[in-house]
Enzyme design. Structure first.
Site, mmCIF file in Angstrom:
data_model
loop_
_atom_site.group_PDB
_atom_site.id
_atom_site.type_symbol
_atom_site.label_atom_id
_atom_site.label_comp_id
_atom_site.label_asym_id
_atom_site.label_seq_id
_atom_site.Cartn_x
_atom_site.Cartn_y
_atom_site.Cartn_z
ATOM 1 N N CYS A 150 -49.889 -20.506 15.960
ATOM 2 C CA CYS A 150 -48.517 -20.200 16.640
ATOM 3 C C CYS A 150 -47.502 -20.736 15.610
ATOM 4 C CB CYS A 150 -48.614 -21.340 18.028
ATOM 5 S SG CYS A 150 -47.047 -21.164 18.566
ATOM 6 N N LEU A 195 -49.249 -27.523 1.602
ATOM 7 C CA LEU A 195 -49.237 -28.849 1.026
ATOM 8 C C LEU A 195 -50.650 -28.968 0.352
ATOM 9 C CD1 LEU A 195 -47.263 -30.998 3.464
ATOM 10 C CD2 LEU A 195 -46.465 -29.473 1.667
ATOM 11 N N ASP A 216 -55.113 -30.070 2.277
ATOM 12 C CA ASP A 216 -55.102 -30.134 3.742
ATOM 13 C C ASP A 216 -56.272 -30.791 4.464
ATOM 14 O OD1 ASP A 216 -54.348 -29.164 6.352
ATOM 15 O OD2 ASP A 216 -55.926 -27.462 6.203
ATOM 16 N N CYS A 230 -41.128 -24.751 22.387
ATOM 17 C CA CYS A 230 -42.514 -24.683 22.606
ATOM 18 C C CYS A 230 -42.998 -24.518 23.984
ATOM 19 C CB CYS A 230 -43.031 -26.181 22.051
ATOM 20 S SG CYS A 230 -44.865 -26.277 22.445
ATOM 21 N N LYS A 285 -64.333 -19.265 14.474
ATOM 22 C CA LYS A 285 -65.538 -18.554 14.500
ATOM 23 C C LYS A 285 -65.499 -17.667 15.970
ATOM 24 C CE LYS A 285 -67.406 -21.950 12.133
ATOM 25 N NZ LYS A 285 -67.887 -21.444 10.562
ATOM 26 N N CYS A 300 -32.772 -33.158 10.159
ATOM 27 C CA CYS A 300 -32.526 -31.869 11.085
ATOM 28 C C CYS A 300 -31.274 -32.063 11.885
ATOM 29 C CB CYS A 300 -33.848 -31.765 12.044
ATOM 30 S SG CYS A 300 -35.419 -31.187 11.274
#
Length: 419
Positions: free
Chosen positions: A246, A174, A139, A203, A337, A193
């Site tokens: 999200c 990943l 990542d 969204c 944080k 898709c």
């Protein structure tokens, strides 16, 4: 050197706990480099200062990361877990992205990658008298992990820009091992898709303006995790009670929904099968089925008591720096944080509009962090009431930070609109 047998390598990857193990060559990713540079030029990557064109030129060329690169071992680990029990109360609660319910995935996966590399070193010496060279990525490194995953056959690009896998959907982390070992590459998946665009329409902030395009500036995951400053005023009301990350575009995905049903995380009943769900069923059916007990074995990503899926919001506002550290160290939430998390909590409370949050938000007007004070002011203005107005006026008299003063004036203007 002849190609090495990849079967033992894949078997060991599964033994380590990875759910998908594939291989691709170390050739460059020119199309990915072009797309990244186009997105940067269009401003869609604004807010991520490290995501530069120069970085793309390195990350899309494996030989820039390892000059002797011959192959890339692509890995995926599913992080789905059984959700915590739904709280039976009416307290103001937030939502946390599913990947952040458990331990920090970097701390889970990195040791496995190092163990994998040690095993590869012995395997290369034993099978070919070859000395291993390798670079490990999960990542945060300079590796275009989704491009690697797509070319290796881990999954295909979803229209929400995630990688969708057969068997685990996009609920995966990943990782990659770039190596100098000559290994037979796997083929990319022949899947896509189709006509489904559920994620684009779901969204709330419009962060997916077109298929395969993400406007980072509007993404709630960016706003609640990576953004270090104030959340844009126009986006705050659209964020609901999300306080870290999200999952909306993933939750509406038919492929992901079928994965959850297969693992017993979603009701199996279906009133009318859509084309997207039929596609998802076929995709999942091509991957080896795993029993529900798998969820219980994947302990690292199970919800931690201090996090949960729907934490109570008001107590979070009183967290000191020391308490934040004790509660969230070694979890993904650490990245935001304290100041970022409390900023997000203020926005969520403002959107929920619960008067019970007013005393805690008034207290947050005196927080040492200007970022928290400003967003607490916004929340008070959104909730309204005489107590909120008096507290905002009192704070305005002593507030010296220009941005916080602007937030207070805006909050007071919202209170006028409430009348």
């Amino acid at each position: 050197m002849d190609l090495l047998d990849a079967a033992p390598i894949k078997a060991y990857g599964y033994e380590l706990g990875f759910d998908l193990v594939r291989i691709t060559g170390a050739e460059a990713f020119p199309e990915t480099e072009r797309v990244i540079k186009d997105r940067i030029a269009a401003g869609l990557m604004d807010g991520l200062p490290w995501f530069t064109s120069e970085r793309a030129e390195v990350s899309c060329h494996p030989d820039a990361l390892l000059p002797e690169a011959r192959s890339i071992i692509a890995l995926a680990m599913c992080y789905l877990s059984e959700p915590p029990e739904e709280p039976q109360d009416d307290l103001p609660r937030g939502r946390i992205s599913r990947y952040a319910w458990g331990e920090d995935y970097h701390e889970v996966i990195k040791p496995k990658l190092k163990q994998f590399a040690e095993w590869l070193r012995e395997y290369a010496r034993r099978e070919a008298g070859h000395e291993l060279e390798a670079r490990l990525f999960v990542d945060t490194g300079r590796m275009v992990d989704r491009a690697v995953a797509q070319r290796a056959g881990i999954g295909w690009y979803g229209k929400n820009t995630t990688i969708l896998t057969r068997g685990w959907g996009s609920w995966v982390f990943l990782a990659e091992i770039v190596t100098n070992l000559p290994l037979p590459p796997d083929e990319p998946l022949q899947a896509n898709c189709g006509k489904c665009e559920r994620c684009l329409h779901a969204c709330p902030t419009g962060a997916l303006p077109a298929p395969y395009v993400l406007d980072n500036r509007r993404c709630i995951s960016y706003l609640t995790i990576e953004l270090r400053g104030s959340i844009p005023l126009e986006l705050r009301p659209l964020m609901g009670n999300l306080i870290f990350g999200c999952d909306i575009c993933q939750e509406v995905c038919p492929v992901n929904q079928v994965v959850e049903k297969r693992l017993g995380l979603r009701p199996v009943e279906r009133t009318q099968e859509s084309a997207g769900e039929a596609l998802a069923d076929r995709a999942v059916g091509l991957e080896k089925q795993r029993p529900r007990i798998w969820l219980k074995k994947r302990d690292e990503f199970r919800p931690r008591p201090q996090i949960g899926g729907a934490p109570e919001l008001i107590p979070l506002l009183s967290l000191s720096e020391e308490e934040f550290r004790a509660r969230f160290r070694h979890t993904p939430i650490w990245r935001a944080k304290r100041r970022g998390l409390l900023r997000n909590v203020c926005v969520a409370l403002g959107n929920l509009g619960d008067q019970r949050a007013v005393p805690a938000l008034i207290q947050a007007l005196n927080d040492t962090e200007a970022l928290v004070r400003g967003h607490a002011a916004w929340a008070l203005g959104r909730i309204g009431g005489e107590a909120a107005r008096q507290a905002l006026l009192a704070r305005l008299e002593q507030e010296e930070d220009t941005e916080v003063r602007q937030e207070i004036h805006y909050a007071l203007s919202m209170l006028k609109d409430h009348r």
